[in-house]
Design a protein around this motif. Structure first.
Motif, PDB file in Angstrom:
ATOM      1  N   LEU A  27       4.642  34.461  22.834  1.00 46.86           N
ATOM      2  CA  LEU A  27       4.936  34.770  24.360  1.00 46.86           C
ATOM      3  C   LEU A  27       6.478  34.566  24.455  1.00 46.86           C
ATOM      4  N   ASN A  28       7.001  33.372  23.801  1.00 47.42           N
ATOM      5  CA  ASN A  28       8.555  33.169  23.569  1.00 47.42           C
ATOM      6  C   ASN A  28       9.227  34.138  23.026  1.00 47.42           C
ATOM      7  N   LEU A  29       8.605  34.727  21.886  1.00 49.68           N
ATOM      8  CA  LEU A  29       9.305  35.768  21.211  1.00 49.68           C
ATOM      9  C   LEU A  29       9.357  37.306  21.804  1.00 49.68           C
ATOM     10  N   ALA A  30       8.293  37.403  22.715  1.00 48.14           N
ATOM     11  CA  ALA A  30       8.165  38.502  23.728  1.00 48.14           C
ATOM     12  C   ALA A  30       9.227  38.472  24.700  1.00 48.14           C
ATOM     13  N   VAL A 233      18.966  17.736  13.013  1.00 48.70           N
ATOM     14  CA  VAL A 233      18.785  17.908  11.600  1.00 48.70           C
ATOM     15  C   VAL A 233      17.788  19.222  11.548  1.00 48.70           C
ATOM     16  N   VAL A 234      16.503  18.986  12.155  1.00 47.09           N
ATOM     17  CA  VAL A 234      15.490  19.903  12.215  1.00 47.09           C
ATOM     18  C   VAL A 234      15.995  21.085  12.505  1.00 47.09           C
ATOM     19  N   SER A 235      16.635  21.132  13.804  1.00 46.40           N
ATOM     20  CA  SER A 235      17.340  22.319  14.604  1.00 46.40           C
ATOM     21  C   SER A 235      18.137  23.037  13.524  1.00 46.40           C
ATOM     22  N   TYR A 236      18.934  22.213  12.996  1.00 47.49           N
ATOM     23  CA  TYR A 236      19.945  22.900  11.969  1.00 47.49           C
ATOM     24  C   TYR A 236      19.083  23.837  10.859  1.00 47.49           C
ATOM     25  N   ILE A 237      18.101  22.976  10.367  1.00 41.51           N
ATOM     26  CA  ILE A 237      17.123  23.529   9.154  1.00 41.51           C
ATOM     27  C   ILE A 237      16.509  24.688   9.801  1.00 41.51           C
ATOM     28  N   LEU A 238      15.951  24.662  10.924  1.00 41.82           N
ATOM     29  CA  LEU A 238      15.126  25.951  11.179  1.00 41.82           C
ATOM     30  C   LEU A 238      16.061  27.044  11.967  1.00 41.82           C
ATOM     31  N   ASN A 239      16.913  26.496  12.377  1.00 39.54           N
ATOM     32  CA  ASN A 239      17.733  27.579  13.399  1.00 39.54           C
ATOM     33  C   ASN A 239      19.052  28.154  12.267  1.00 39.54           C
ATOM     34  N   GLN A 240      19.756  27.303  12.088  1.00 40.11           N
ATOM     35  CA  GLN A 240      21.288  27.542  11.586  1.00 40.11           C
ATOM     36  C   GLN A 240      21.116  27.808   9.940  1.00 40.11           C
ATOM     37  N   LEU A 241      20.362  27.218   9.126  1.00 47.18           N
ATOM     38  CA  LEU A 241      20.244  27.279   7.968  1.00 47.18           C
ATOM     39  C   LEU A 241      19.972  28.513   7.557  1.00 47.18           C
ATOM     40  N   PRO A 242      18.975  29.202   7.927  1.00 46.68           N
ATOM     41  CA  PRO A 242      18.437  30.785   7.551  1.00 46.68           C
ATOM     42  C   PRO A 242      19.398  31.712   7.915  1.00 46.68           C
ATOM     43  N   SER A 266      20.872  39.016  14.530  1.00 45.89           N
ATOM     44  CA  SER A 266      20.304  38.546  15.952  1.00 45.89           C
ATOM     45  C   SER A 266      18.753  38.575  15.935  1.00 45.89           C
ATOM     46  N   LEU A 267      18.094  39.556  15.244  1.00 44.75           N
ATOM     47  CA  LEU A 267      16.771  39.592  15.300  1.00 44.75           C
ATOM     48  C   LEU A 267      16.202  38.324  14.412  1.00 44.75           C
ATOM     49  N   VAL A 268      16.790  37.882  13.203  1.00 42.66           N
ATOM     50  CA  VAL A 268      16.377  36.631  12.751  1.00 42.66           C
ATOM     51  C   VAL A 268      16.566  35.575  13.496  1.00 42.66           C
ATOM     52  N   ALA A 269      17.501  35.470  14.373  1.00 43.86           N
ATOM     53  CA  ALA A 269      17.810  34.203  15.194  1.00 43.86           C
ATOM     54  C   ALA A 269      16.816  34.355  16.384  1.00 43.86           C
ATOM     55  N   ILE A 270      16.331  35.552  16.794  1.00 47.82           N
ATOM     56  CA  ILE A 270      15.243  35.725  17.961  1.00 47.82           C
ATOM     57  C   ILE A 270      13.927  35.201  17.180  1.00 47.82           C
ATOM     58  N   LEU A 271      13.591  35.408  15.990  1.00 47.65           N
ATOM     59  CA  LEU A 271      12.345  35.223  15.420  1.00 47.65           C
ATOM     60  C   LEU A 271      12.375  33.736  15.007  1.00 47.65           C
ATOM     61  N   LEU A 272      13.598  33.027  14.783  1.00 45.85           N
ATOM     62  CA  LEU A 272      13.437  31.500  14.561  1.00 45.85           C
ATOM     63  C   LEU A 272      13.282  30.928  15.889  1.00 45.85           C
ATOM     64  N   ALA A 273      13.893  31.203  16.885  1.00 44.78           N
ATOM     65  CA  ALA A 273      13.872  30.347  18.103  1.00 44.78           C
ATOM     66  C   ALA A 273      12.648  29.986  18.412  1.00 44.78           C
ATOM     67  N   PRO A 274      11.546  30.786  18.403  1.00 44.45           N
ATOM     68  CA  PRO A 274      10.164  30.278  18.778  1.00 44.45           C
ATOM     69  C   PRO A 274       9.526  29.088  18.210  1.00 44.45           C
ATOM     70  N   ILE A 275       9.975  29.108  16.936  1.00 42.14           N
ATOM     71  CA  ILE A 275       9.358  28.191  16.139  1.00 42.14           C
ATOM     72  C   ILE A 275      10.054  26.868  16.325  1.00 42.14           C
ATOM     73  N   PHE A 276      11.341  26.785  16.399  1.00 40.13           N
ATOM     74  CA  PHE A 276      11.955  25.705  16.903  1.00 40.13           C
ATOM     75  C   PHE A 276      11.495  25.249  18.064  1.00 40.13           C
ATOM     76  N   ALA A 277      11.321  26.279  19.397  1.00 41.77           N
ATOM     77  CA  ALA A 277      10.652  25.554  20.512  1.00 41.77           C
ATOM     78  C   ALA A 277       9.570  24.969  20.345  1.00 41.77           C
TER      79      ALA A 277
END
Length: 303
Positions: A27-30, A233-242, A266-277
């Motif tokens: 849902l978040n991804l959509a 720290v987790v935000s960096y690992i899940l969002n920024q590090l990749p 941009s697509l990678v950032a969008i795909l990572l965002a729901p996981i961190f959410a």
């Protein structure tokens, strides 16, 4: 019993074990993909001719683009673009807030806590509460002592900055005031760290929720600080590090195709965002329940 950050962190990943979490992630991804697609369509609708010059390798034409622009037409297109974009972003923001709320409700139920009734009105109040929490952190601490210091430091900062015109030396007076104010703002944000789980768990109003957050985090500021630090720290690992890894591995191979490189990142950032959410929702519920347990133990010990 001490605050167990490891339990909160472990619960932050508890959603992985439940297949139901996938629907919230999707849902978040959509919502994010729909927002991105709508933005791209608007860009193409209003600026296709300019974008073709900038991104299709026509460097000579791009260099002379400012000279070739009909500025009156361009400005009118910019105005129209934002006239369409702003409602889209508002709808997207509300939709993302709704999905985030569903994630928190899911985390509460999985933790064995019965959430409060949820409706569209509750969602709007949740959004307003987020704004109110930010304003409270910036201007109105619910700790009376800190509130007085916050107001005095803010007033001192403003006066000192205004007096810099008279003498540059006033900057040395402004800096301590600003530092104190910033420290108190950070302190307030930490005290309001668990407002969302509280609001969705209990039938409380906006102000009552903010006060409840201050109440639960009373004497637990260092534990909350640790929790916030872990979240960063987790935000960096899940969002920024990749994205950093992508920057030094895949993107250099696309240096000749900047448009494609932008799309990939941009697509990678969008795909990572729901996981961190999802992690954020579960983690904050984990922190919330840990703090609740500490409060109950303190109350029991007091009795």
């Amino acid at each position: 019993m001490p605050f167990k950050i490891e339990d909160a962190l472990r619960y932050g990943f508890a959603w992985i074990e439940d297949r139901d979490s996938l629907k919230y992630i999707l849902l978040n991804l959509a919502v994010q993909l729909a927002t991105g697609a709508a933005t791209i369509l608007l860009l193409l609708m209003f600026f296709q001719q300019y974008l073709s010059l900038l991104f299709m390798g026509e460097s000579t034409s791009a260099a002379f683009l400012p000279l070739a622009l009909d500025w009156q037409e361009f400005i009118s297109k910019v105005i129209m673009f934002f006239a369409f974009l702003i409602p889209i972003l508002i709808i997207s923001g509300v939709a993302l807030a709704y999905v985030q709320a569903l994630m928190v409700l899911f985390a509460l139920r999985k933790k064995g806590l019965m959430p409060a009734s949820f409706s569209f009105i509750k969602l709007i109040r949740l959004i307003i509460m987020g704004i109110a929490a930010s304003l409270a952190a910036l201007f109105y601490s619910f700790d009376k002592t800190f509130r007085v210091i916050q107001w005095l430091s803010l007033f001192g900062s403003i006066v000192s900055i205004l007096l810099i015109r008279l003498s540059p030396l006033f900057i040395f007076l402004a800096l301590p005031f600003l530092l104190i104010y910033i420290i108190i703002v950070i302190y307030n944000f930490l005290r309001l760290f668990i407002t969302e789980p509280i609001f969705l768990h209990e039938e409380l109003g906006i102000i009552e929720t903010l006060k409840k957050s201050f109440e639960i985090t009373q004497d637990e500021i260092w534990n909350v600080f640790l929790a916030a630090l872990v979240l960063m720290v987790v935000s960096y690992i899940l969002n920024q590090l990749p994205l950093e890894l992508l920057k030094y591995t895949v993107l250099p191979m696309l240096s000749s195709q900047p448009t494609l490189a932008l799309i990939v990142s941009s697509l990678v950032a969008i795909l990572l965002a729901p996981i961190f959410a999802m992690f954020n929702a579960f983690y904050k519920v984990g922190v919330y329940t840990e703090l609740l347990s500490l409060k109950k133990q303190s109350a029991t010990a007091g009795i």
